[in-house]
Design an enzyme around this catalytic site. Structure first.
Site, mmCIF file in Angstrom:
data_model
loop_
_atom_site.group_PDB
_atom_site.id
_atom_site.type_symbol
_atom_site.label_atom_id
_atom_site.label_comp_id
_atom_site.label_asym_id
_atom_site.label_seq_id
_atom_site.Cartn_x
_atom_site.Cartn_y
_atom_site.Cartn_z
ATOM 1 N N CYS A 1 0.870 -1.174 0.000
ATOM 2 C CA CYS A 1 0.000 0.000 0.000
ATOM 3 C C CYS A 1 0.909 1.227 0.000
ATOM 4 O O CYS A 1 1.690 1.419 0.945
ATOM 5 C CB CYS A 1 -0.868 -0.038 1.258
ATOM 6 S SG CYS A 1 -1.942 1.396 1.457
ATOM 7 N N CYS B 1 -0.944 3.789 -6.549
ATOM 8 C CA CYS B 1 -1.802 3.198 -5.509
ATOM 9 C C CYS B 1 -2.075 1.779 -5.980
ATOM 10 O O CYS B 1 -2.380 1.561 -7.167
ATOM 11 C CB CYS B 1 -3.103 3.980 -5.393
ATOM 12 S SG CYS B 1 -4.389 3.126 -4.431
HETATM 13 N N1 DGL Z 1 -3.958 0.742 -1.927
HETATM 14 C C1 DGL Z 1 -3.567 1.937 -1.272
HETATM 15 C C2 DGL Z 1 -2.307 2.540 -1.896
HETATM 16 O O1 DGL Z 1 -1.529 1.843 -2.524
HETATM 17 C C3 DGL Z 1 -4.560 3.027 -0.961
HETATM 18 C C4 DGL Z 1 -6.016 2.850 -1.094
HETATM 19 C C5 DGL Z 1 -6.781 3.596 -0.032
HETATM 20 O O2 DGL Z 1 -6.982 4.810 -0.169
HETATM 21 O O3 DGL Z 1 -7.144 2.935 0.939
HETATM 22 O O4 DGL Z 1 -2.058 3.710 -1.768
#
Ligand code: DGL
Length: 254
Positions: free
Chosen positions: A75, A185
């Site tokens: 993430c 993301c």
């Molecule tokens: N998957 C997350 C990232 O790589 C963020 C998604 C969210 O906002 O929860 O930044």
């Protein structure tokens, strides 16, 4: 709680980290993975950074209690908010984070025009600011926050009329103009079809999933921690509904 000593924990605010898990599975199919998505608290990307930091530290503490051999923070938002503290608190565990793949974009398109689609927390963080300043002399970098997109992916609507409606005003001005768009993301690779439909095929879409998987492999290999045998994936989610687990499995298999 079961001990999972030889597992690699893969963590995300929700289902997005599956885009990294898929790369891990490609190059290390014999490993055992615990995929945990914190969908009950998603999205992280529009929360105050302090909240993201504390949610990430809490999830990591639960993994460490169960005993893992490595943690992949799949993430960008959680990495931006907590990677320093995680490494400080757990110096004996292999911890890999993910950041927008700007380096790859600059290598491929020196003096090009590169957009970075990411959450507001990632783009406002210190880590991104360092990346930006490191590469801005080589490339024109355009940060594009996309609040709301991770929620659509969480709802199984990554490529839908709603995602098109959200992305169109953000990306249409760059259609055919950018050399590359970095998907900063881990949720966004699942919306690749819609993104590409808007930007046109000429714009390359790049993400950090593969690089993160390679780095994880390198670190495990150096530590003599690669395993062989039959691999396995356990999926857990803080929502825990059958529907959420089914969506996660679906994305793993996509
Ligand atoms: N998957 C997350 C990232 O790589 C963020 C998604 C969210 O906002 O929860 O930044």
């Amino acid at each position: 709680m079961n001990r999972i000593n030889d597992y690699i924990a893969v963590f995300d605010s929700g289902v997005g980290g599956v885009s990294v898990l898929r790369q891990l599975l490609k190059i290390m199919p014999e490993e055992r993975y615990l995929y945990f998505g914190d969908s009950a608290n998603a999205p992280y990307g529009t929360r105050p950074a302090e909240e993201v930091r504390s949610l990430t530290m809490a999830a990591a503490a639960r993994f460490m209690e169960r005993g893992i051999k490595a943690l992949v923070v799949a993430c960008n938002t959680a990495t931006a908010a907590a990677i320093g503290e995680l490494r400080q608190k757990y110096p004996d565990t292999i911890i890999i984070g993910i950041e927008p793949a700007l380096k790859m974009a600059v290598n491929r398109y020196p003096s090009g025009q590169v957009g970075v689609l990411a959450t507001p927390v990632t783009l406002a963080g210190e880590k991104f600011s360092q990346l930006f300043h490191r590469f801005e002399t080589d490339c024109e970098i355009i940060p594009i926050p996309a609040p709301g997109l991770a929620e659509l992916v969480e709802a199984g609507k990554a490529n839908s009329p709603q995602s098109r409606q959200l992305l169109e005003p953000l990306l249409a001005p760059y259609a055919g103009k950018l050399d590359a768009l970095v998907l900063g993301c881990t949720h966004y690779p699942f919306a690749e079809q819609t993104i590409s439909d808007i930007l046109g095929e000429r714009v390359a879409l790049l993400d950090g999933g593969e690089g993160t998987a390679r780095e994880t492999r390198r670190r495990l290999e150096n530590a003599g921690l690669l395993r062989s045998g039959k691999g396995k994936v356990i999926v857990e989610n803080s929502i825990g509904s059958a529907q959420m687990l089914a969506l996660t499995m679906d994305l793993i298999e996509q």
